[in-house]
Design an enzyme around this catalytic site. Structure first.
Site, mmCIF file in Angstrom:
data_model
loop_
_atom_site.group_PDB
_atom_site.id
_atom_site.type_symbol
_atom_site.label_atom_id
_atom_site.label_comp_id
_atom_site.label_asym_id
_atom_site.label_seq_id
_atom_site.Cartn_x
_atom_site.Cartn_y
_atom_site.Cartn_z
ATOM 1 N N GLY A 185 72.278 37.759 57.619
ATOM 2 C CA GLY A 185 71.629 38.894 56.968
ATOM 3 C C GLY A 185 71.335 38.511 55.527
ATOM 4 O O GLY A 185 71.097 37.343 55.222
ATOM 5 N N GLY A 186 71.387 39.477 54.646
ATOM 6 C CA GLY A 186 71.116 39.190 53.245
ATOM 7 C C GLY A 186 72.311 38.586 52.518
ATOM 8 O O GLY A 186 72.196 38.148 51.379
ATOM 9 N N GLU A 227 75.406 36.347 83.486
ATOM 10 C CA GLU A 227 75.597 36.402 82.030
ATOM 11 C C GLU A 227 74.852 35.320 81.235
ATOM 12 O O GLU A 227 74.021 35.608 80.381
ATOM 13 C CB GLU A 227 77.105 36.304 81.763
ATOM 14 C CG GLU A 227 77.500 36.135 80.319
ATOM 15 C CD GLU A 227 77.188 37.359 79.483
ATOM 16 O OE1 GLU A 227 77.571 38.460 79.874
ATOM 17 O OE2 GLU A 227 76.545 37.209 78.414
ATOM 18 N N GLN A 277 80.066 42.329 86.708
ATOM 19 C CA GLN A 277 80.439 42.896 85.409
ATOM 20 C C GLN A 277 79.457 43.907 84.812
ATOM 21 O O GLN A 277 79.878 44.950 84.295
ATOM 22 C CB GLN A 277 80.659 41.754 84.386
ATOM 23 C CG GLN A 277 81.119 42.254 83.051
ATOM 24 C CD GLN A 277 81.482 41.189 82.029
ATOM 25 O OE1 GLN A 277 81.618 41.516 80.863
ATOM 26 N NE2 GLN A 277 81.661 39.948 82.417
ATOM 27 N N ASP A 318 76.099 40.810 80.288
ATOM 28 C CA ASP A 318 76.728 41.709 81.262
ATOM 29 C C ASP A 318 77.142 43.052 80.659
ATOM 30 O O ASP A 318 76.479 44.057 80.835
ATOM 31 C CB ASP A 318 77.959 41.027 81.865
ATOM 32 C CG ASP A 318 77.575 40.010 82.928
ATOM 33 O OD1 ASP A 318 76.465 40.102 83.460
ATOM 34 O OD2 ASP A 318 78.391 39.131 83.217
HETATM 35 N N1 CAO Z 1 77.263 47.010 102.752
HETATM 36 C C1 CAO Z 1 76.350 46.155 103.281
HETATM 37 N N2 CAO Z 1 75.668 45.261 102.542
HETATM 38 C C2 CAO Z 1 75.918 45.237 101.232
HETATM 39 C C3 CAO Z 1 76.848 46.103 100.616
HETATM 40 C C4 CAO Z 1 77.534 47.026 101.446
HETATM 41 N N3 CAO Z 1 78.433 47.869 100.946
HETATM 42 N N4 CAO Z 1 76.880 45.833 99.295
HETATM 43 C C5 CAO Z 1 76.007 44.836 99.082
HETATM 44 N N5 CAO Z 1 75.422 44.470 100.232
HETATM 45 C C6 CAO Z 1 74.409 43.440 100.442
HETATM 46 C C7 CAO Z 1 73.103 43.725 99.740
HETATM 47 O O1 CAO Z 1 72.375 44.669 100.446
HETATM 48 C C8 CAO Z 1 72.473 42.332 99.740
HETATM 49 O O2 CAO Z 1 71.910 42.088 100.981
HETATM 50 P P1 CAO Z 1 70.470 41.390 101.216
HETATM 51 O O3 CAO Z 1 70.326 40.354 100.168
HETATM 52 O O4 CAO Z 1 70.616 40.854 102.600
HETATM 53 O O5 CAO Z 1 69.445 42.429 101.121
HETATM 54 C C9 CAO Z 1 73.672 41.404 99.649
HETATM 55 O O6 CAO Z 1 74.833 42.235 99.843
HETATM 56 C C10 CAO Z 1 73.836 40.608 98.386
HETATM 57 O O7 CAO Z 1 73.481 41.306 97.256
HETATM 58 P P2 CAO Z 1 73.170 40.557 95.879
HETATM 59 O O8 CAO Z 1 71.849 39.864 95.927
HETATM 60 O O9 CAO Z 1 73.271 41.565 94.789
HETATM 61 O O10 CAO Z 1 74.388 39.526 95.730
HETATM 62 P P3 CAO Z 1 74.508 38.004 95.250
HETATM 63 O O11 CAO Z 1 75.952 37.733 95.245
HETATM 64 O O12 CAO Z 1 73.636 37.086 96.000
HETATM 65 O O13 CAO Z 1 73.967 38.023 93.740
HETATM 66 C C11 CAO Z 1 73.917 38.709 91.437
HETATM 67 C C12 CAO Z 1 74.778 38.447 92.677
HETATM 68 C C13 CAO Z 1 74.802 39.291 90.340
HETATM 69 C C14 CAO Z 1 73.304 37.391 90.927
HETATM 70 C C15 CAO Z 1 72.789 39.706 91.794
HETATM 71 O O14 CAO Z 1 73.381 40.856 92.325
HETATM 72 C C16 CAO Z 1 71.892 40.093 90.631
HETATM 73 O O15 CAO Z 1 71.040 39.338 90.191
HETATM 74 N N6 CAO Z 1 72.069 41.341 90.148
HETATM 75 C C17 CAO Z 1 71.223 41.908 89.131
HETATM 76 C C18 CAO Z 1 71.570 41.354 87.803
HETATM 77 C C19 CAO Z 1 73.021 41.574 87.461
HETATM 78 O O16 CAO Z 1 73.535 42.666 87.440
HETATM 79 N N7 CAO Z 1 73.684 40.486 87.110
HETATM 80 C C20 CAO Z 1 74.970 40.588 86.459
HETATM 81 C C21 CAO Z 1 76.084 40.382 87.312
HETATM 82 S S1 CAO Z 1 77.480 40.252 86.307
HETATM 83 O O17 CAO Z 1 77.431 38.677 85.784
#
Ligand code: CAO
Length: 419
Positions: free
Chosen positions: A251-252, A140, A17, A172
């Site tokens: 607030g106030g 979030e 998101q 988010d």
């Molecule tokens: N091709 C190949 N690999 C891909 C890709 C693509 N098109 N798109 C993503 N990937 C890979 C990434 O390179 C990553 O690989 P490695 O971990 O092996 O290096 C992997 O997919 C996973 O990425 P991720 O860590 O972002 O995914 P997750 O599902 O484990 O975590 C989240 C999700 C949201 C917790 C994490 O992305 C995060 O903390 N993001 C930053 C904060 C954020 O935006 N949070 C809000 C999300 S909305 O609630």
């Protein structure tokens, strides 16, 4: 129609998101937003909380309108080569992967600058660079806890008195909106310097920015030992941290959520009522208590505060035979700041919101048309047309062709499952 962001090309390497909310906003205003997704799966929200089998979930469609979808496995050499070409030809790359993911893919900030010194790299992370929690993945509710929203929301006593999460996406979408401002600022900066830059917003910081007034309260509490606008004052004691204040105005101006006719069965039969300090006489007239206008116990905000909850109880008594709409229709004549507590169902069907484009109907190739939240920002010379979100990889071949790949090269990439 004039679309001010026309000509800005954005690589949308976002998911869930926070990132998608940012790039969707920029797409509405004219940017060419190319969503890069993993072949076969795509953004996880395509399949999360589906309401129709095998069709992109509303979670996805409501955050990815007006974009194009390019599938690309950026861990394969062919995929990396495409991303490099895209970086050379784009203005902005937005990402919200877990910490370090983009670096592990081989696209460090240094490498991106080598490829395109004008590139703006925009990132969302849970915590800022260098923060002791910078390695954490964040969603979030985690951000709401980290940024001060949870500790200051909810009830302060009774069984339900723990920290409370807001339903609003403070972690988010709010972070995405901050990032959009950062991107546009960097873009204007680039027009002056010719150089791109890195823009980052941490979800913790974006939540904290919205909790600014709670930080104000901490500083006041440190100095005074009490907070006069909180329901605890003056009958309960304060600790050394800002307490949760229920539905207090904050607030106030004191305020509270008050029951209206039908609250016993309708969970949203309530209004928010604000007692503006300088507008006390009209309140007294509206609620049939003209004698309060000259009663020293009621005449000033200071005099009222010790028994403000009793005042709200009296107003609630006045509301007993009025629906939330009746009440607001009376109170608006007295210029009293108030509103009904609207349910999602009421908002979805609200004629004014539909007329203004804040709620819009959008066509979608597979689900038919659906209602969604439109642009909350209104312009005199731009009415964003919200289009459906792309199917997974819908624009892959088209984007590759635009990058100069031949049909044979595109076919080979499909064969290698790189797109
Ligand atoms: N091709 C190949 N690999 C891909 C890709 C693509 N098109 N798109 C993503 N990937 C890979 C990434 O390179 C990553 O690989 P490695 O971990 O092996 O290096 C992997 O997919 C996973 O990425 P991720 O860590 O972002 O995914 P997750 O599902 O484990 O975590 C989240 C999700 C949201 C917790 C994490 O992305 C995060 O903390 N993001 C930053 C904060 C954020 O935006 N949070 C809000 C999300 S909305 O609630």
């Amino acid at each position: 129609m004039n679309k001010p962001l026309n000509g800005i090309k954005i690589i949308d390497f976002t998911h869930v998101q926070a990132g998608p909310a940012c790039t969707q906003l920029l797409a509405w205003f004219g940017a060419d937003v190319i969503k890069v997704e993993r072949p076969g799966a795509g953004d996880v929200t395509r399949s999360q909380l589906r309401d129709i089998p095998d069709v992109d979930a509303l979670y996805f469609t409501m955050l990815n309108s007006n974009k194009r979808s390019l599938t690309l496995d950026t861990k394969k050499p062919e995929g990396k080569a495409v991303l490099e070409k895209l970086i050379k030809e784009s203005d902005v790359l937005v990402e919200n992967f877990g910490p370090g993911a983009l670096d592990r893919m081989g696209f460090t900030w240094e490498r991106i600058q080598e490829l395109n010194p004008k590139m703006i790299l925009a990132s969302v992370k849970g915590f800022s660079d260098g923060h002791e929690y910078e390695d954490l993945k964040v969603y979030e509710n985690v951000a709401q806890c980290a940024g001060g929203a949870a500790s200051t929301t909810g009830w302060w006593k009774g069984e339900e008195s723990g920290p409370m999460i807001s339903a609003a996406a403070l972690g988010d979408s709010n972070t995405g909106m901050h990032l959009a401002i950062g991107i546009l600022t960097a873009y204007i900066g680039r027009q002056q310097t010719g150089k791109g830059q890195k823009v980052a917003v941490a979800m913790q910081d974006a939540v904290l920015n919205l909790c600014r007034v709670k930080m104000r309260d901490q500083l006041r509490l440190d100095k005074l030992g009490y907070l006069e606008e909180y329901p605890q004052y003056p009958h309960e004691s304060f600790s050394d941290v800002v307490p949760r204040g229920g539905n207090a105005g904050g607030g106030g101006q004191p305020g509270w959520i008050l029951k209206c006719k039908g609250w016993e069965t309708d969970p949203n039969a309530y209004i928010y009522f604000t007692v503006q300090g300088h507008a006390w006489p009209p309140i007294c007239d509206a609620i049939g208590k003209p004698e309060w206008k000259t009663d020293p116990l009621y005449m000033t905000p200071k005099a009222r505060q010790p028994h403000i909850m009793d005042i709200f109880a009296t107003i609630e008594d006045w509301l007993k035979d009025k629906t939330k709409f009746d009440a607001v229709n009376i109170l608006r004549k007295f210029d009293i700041p108030c509103a009904p507590v609207f349910s999602m169902k009421e908002l979805l069907n609200d004629k004014s919101l539909r007329a203004s484009g804040s709620i819009v109907e959008v066509p979608h190739k597979e689900r038919g048309s659906y209602w969604t939240v439109g642009s909350p920002i209104k312009f005199s010379d731009l009415k964003p047309i919200i289009t459906g979100s792309p199917l997974l990889g819908e624009n892959t071949d088209e984007v590759l062709a635009e990058l100069g790949y031949s049909s044979a090269e595109i076919a080979a990439m499909h064969e290698a499952k790189a797109v």
